[in-house]
Design a protein around this motif. Structure first.
Motif, short mmCIF file in Angstrom:
data_model
loop_
_atom_site.label_atom_id
_atom_site.label_comp_id
_atom_site.label_asym_id
_atom_site.label_seq_id
_atom_site.Cartn_x
_atom_site.Cartn_y
_atom_site.Cartn_z
N ARG A 34 -16.41 -7.87 -61.45
CA ARG A 34 -14.91 -7.64 -61.65
C ARG A 34 -14.46 -8.00 -62.91
NH1 ARG A 34 -13.95 -10.98 -57.83
NH2 ARG A 34 -13.39 -12.96 -59.11
N SER A 49 -5.35 -13.13 -64.70
CA SER A 49 -5.20 -13.20 -63.13
C SER A 49 -5.89 -14.20 -62.66
CB SER A 49 -5.79 -11.77 -62.83
OG SER A 49 -7.31 -11.61 -63.25
N VAL A 51 -7.50 -15.17 -58.31
CA VAL A 51 -8.02 -14.66 -57.05
C VAL A 51 -7.24 -15.28 -56.01
CG1 VAL A 51 -9.87 -14.63 -55.30
CG2 VAL A 51 -10.27 -14.18 -58.02
N THR A 101 -11.54 -8.36 -52.81
CA THR A 101 -10.82 -9.33 -53.32
C THR A 101 -9.53 -9.13 -53.93
OG1 THR A 101 -12.91 -10.27 -54.45
CG2 THR A 101 -10.90 -10.94 -55.51
N VAL A 103 -6.41 -9.66 -56.02
CA VAL A 103 -6.11 -10.30 -57.60
C VAL A 103 -4.65 -10.27 -57.39
CG1 VAL A 103 -6.85 -9.98 -59.85
CG2 VAL A 103 -8.49 -9.60 -57.97
#
Length: 142
Positions: A34, A49, A51, A101, A103
């Motif tokens: 990522r 960002s 998670v 994921t 985000v």
């Protein structure tokens, strides 16, 4: 649909006593892929960002070896203030893990989530599948 591919090296320390990658290590592999996807200088997604969620389905054991494993990733959902990255950890003929994921773009100075910019949405759409904007036009405009 474009996919980003990251060649992830396997480290001896990633293995458990049985010689396969420990389940928790896959989170680090996903993070590496990522970061490679989002933080390159030529990418539009340069702000912070965090998670919000991980989901992992383990399909087969990945055993220690000298060759890297490929992590293919794409964007499967874009919302006004979040997006979902989907992954396959694989070789040509074998999928070891499928994962996703969520985000959330984050303003670290203000210490709060933020909305995606138009440039970020445009960049993410380049790696989206046909249903990427599942939040609909209303969610993106909100």
């Amino acid at each position: 649909m474009a996919r980003h591919v990251y060649a992830c090296p396997l480290r001896w320390s990633d293995m458990d006593a049985y010689g396969h990658v420990n389940n928790a290590v896959f989170l680090r592999y996903l993070e590496e892929a990522r970061i490679d996807f989002l933080r390159r200088p030529d990418r539009q997604f340069q702000q912070g960002s965090v998670v919000a969620r991980h989901e992992i389905d383990y399909k087969q054991q990945l055993v220690h070896r000298p060759e890297p494993v490929d992590i293919e990733l794409w964007v499967s959902d874009i919302r006004a203030a979040s997006f979902t990255v989907s992954y396959e950890v694989k070789d040509d003929d074998r999928v070891y893990v499928r994962a996703s994921t969520v985000v959330v773009p984050f303003d670290f100075e203000a210490q709060r989530p933020r909305r995606l910019t138009d440039d970020e949405k445009s960049f993410l759409r380049e790696y989206g599948d046909d249903d990427t904007d599942s939040g609909g036009a209303e969610a993106l405009a909100a």
